[in-house]
Motif scaffolding. Sequence first.
Motif, short mmCIF file in Angstrom:
data_model
loop_
_atom_site.label_atom_id
_atom_site.label_comp_id
_atom_site.label_asym_id
_atom_site.label_seq_id
_atom_site.Cartn_x
_atom_site.Cartn_y
_atom_site.Cartn_z
N TYR A 192 0.80 -1.21 0.00
CA TYR A 192 0.00 0.00 0.00
C TYR A 192 0.84 1.27 0.00
O TYR A 192 0.35 2.35 -0.34
CB TYR A 192 -0.98 -0.01 1.17
CG TYR A 192 -2.26 -0.75 0.84
CD1 TYR A 192 -3.24 -0.14 0.05
CD2 TYR A 192 -2.48 -2.04 1.28
CE1 TYR A 192 -4.41 -0.80 -0.28
CE2 TYR A 192 -3.66 -2.73 0.95
CZ TYR A 192 -4.61 -2.10 0.17
OH TYR A 192 -5.76 -2.77 -0.17
N VAL A 209 0.85 2.13 -3.55
CA VAL A 209 -0.41 2.74 -3.95
C VAL A 209 -0.48 4.20 -3.50
O VAL A 209 -0.79 5.11 -4.28
CB VAL A 209 -1.61 1.95 -3.38
CG1 VAL A 209 -2.92 2.68 -3.67
CG2 VAL A 209 -1.64 0.55 -3.94
N GLY A 210 -0.19 4.41 -2.22
CA GLY A 210 -0.31 5.75 -1.65
C GLY A 210 0.58 6.76 -2.33
O GLY A 210 0.14 7.88 -2.68
N ARG A 249 -0.24 7.41 -6.20
CA ARG A 249 -1.40 8.27 -6.42
C ARG A 249 -1.11 9.73 -6.11
O ARG A 249 -1.91 10.62 -6.40
CB ARG A 249 -2.56 7.79 -5.56
CG ARG A 249 -3.10 6.44 -6.03
CD ARG A 249 -4.47 6.17 -5.50
NE ARG A 249 -5.04 4.96 -6.11
CZ ARG A 249 -6.30 4.57 -5.96
NH1 ARG A 249 -7.13 5.32 -5.25
NH2 ARG A 249 -6.73 3.47 -6.53
N TRP A 264 -8.94 3.68 -1.88
CA TRP A 264 -7.90 2.80 -2.42
C TRP A 264 -8.46 1.44 -2.82
O TRP A 264 -7.72 0.47 -2.88
CB TRP A 264 -6.77 2.64 -1.41
CG TRP A 264 -5.94 3.88 -1.24
CD1 TRP A 264 -6.10 5.07 -1.87
CD2 TRP A 264 -4.81 4.03 -0.38
NE1 TRP A 264 -5.16 5.98 -1.46
CE2 TRP A 264 -4.35 5.37 -0.54
CE3 TRP A 264 -4.15 3.20 0.51
CZ2 TRP A 264 -3.25 5.86 0.15
CZ3 TRP A 264 -3.05 3.70 1.21
CH2 TRP A 264 -2.60 5.02 1.02
N THR A 281 -7.02 -2.50 -5.61
CA THR A 281 -6.85 -1.51 -6.67
C THR A 281 -5.71 -1.91 -7.59
O THR A 281 -4.71 -2.48 -7.14
CB THR A 281 -6.58 -0.11 -6.09
OG1 THR A 281 -6.47 0.83 -7.14
CG2 THR A 281 -5.29 -0.09 -5.29
#
Length: 330
Positions: free
Chosen positions: A86, A89-90, A93, A150, A156
Amino acid sequence: MSDMTSTSLPALPGARLAPRLKAAAAIFAVLAALPPVFAAMGEPYLTSIATRMMVYAIAALSLDLILGYGALVSFGHAAYLGIGAYAVVGLSRNGIDEIWLQMAAGIGASAVFAAITGAISLRTRGIYFIMITLAFGQMAYFFFVSLSAWGGDDGTALAARSTVFGQDWLGDDLSLFYLVLALLALCFALLHAITRSRFGRVLVGARENETRMQAIGFTPFPYQLAAYVISGCICSVAGVLLANSTEYVSPDFMTWHRSGELIVMLILGGIGTLTGALVGALMTIGLEEGLARAWDHWRLIFGFLLLMVVLYSPGGLSALADKLGLGARK
């Protein structure tokens, strides 16, 4: 008493390390040769499977530090796999695609989570430690399930893989393979140095007899907590790599079932030996992929194989290698 020489500490098992390190070097050499072999076979997609095998090998090695050398059975270890994933992902984005920054973020978040949860969990022992790590792992799981921005429970997909020094090298499966291989070798070398150091000997001593370690002047708690944090940080590196390998991130990465799979890898390869953890992870993912293609009920075969290992070679495949005279534990 705390300034006693290292000879007061218990020796780690397997004083003769050369055979074990040679075995690990041979494994790395075989892994490095796999992509051209797969290409020659006309099945380059197998490179992606081999990449996944190595990612889980990093996670298994990290767990072996606390389980094999510290006798700390954690059923929440996969939480760090998810935290690392994650982190990709964080940051992605928010326009940060550099893999080294994503790893730094994952390691930092894992260190904080491990320090807090470890300080609480290590106040317990036995089944209570298992249950509290499971509880913290599930807390992390449900936290990411609740993040609808998310993807929530559905997860995702990544828009693209991470960059390396600003370059889109990881878009190529071959480049990702060799990056994962290099980091696997680095993690193995780091954990080897840690477990053979004074720190590692204190950790093993606490595993064998915590009261005796306190009697000779060592307080096990800070050593165990440090090992717990290091273990979580290394596992988060595997999470970053897993996200790039699958190009998809889901809370399923951090379920307690995933933690159980990591423990199975150690049982299969041999708990308390880094080479065993390496072999166990590679064998587990390899068998899963191979058996699943042959039969829908492949878990029956895998369960039977695991049962045979537990019954006839409790020390895992590394102990079996020792029985066959291969000297894996000598």
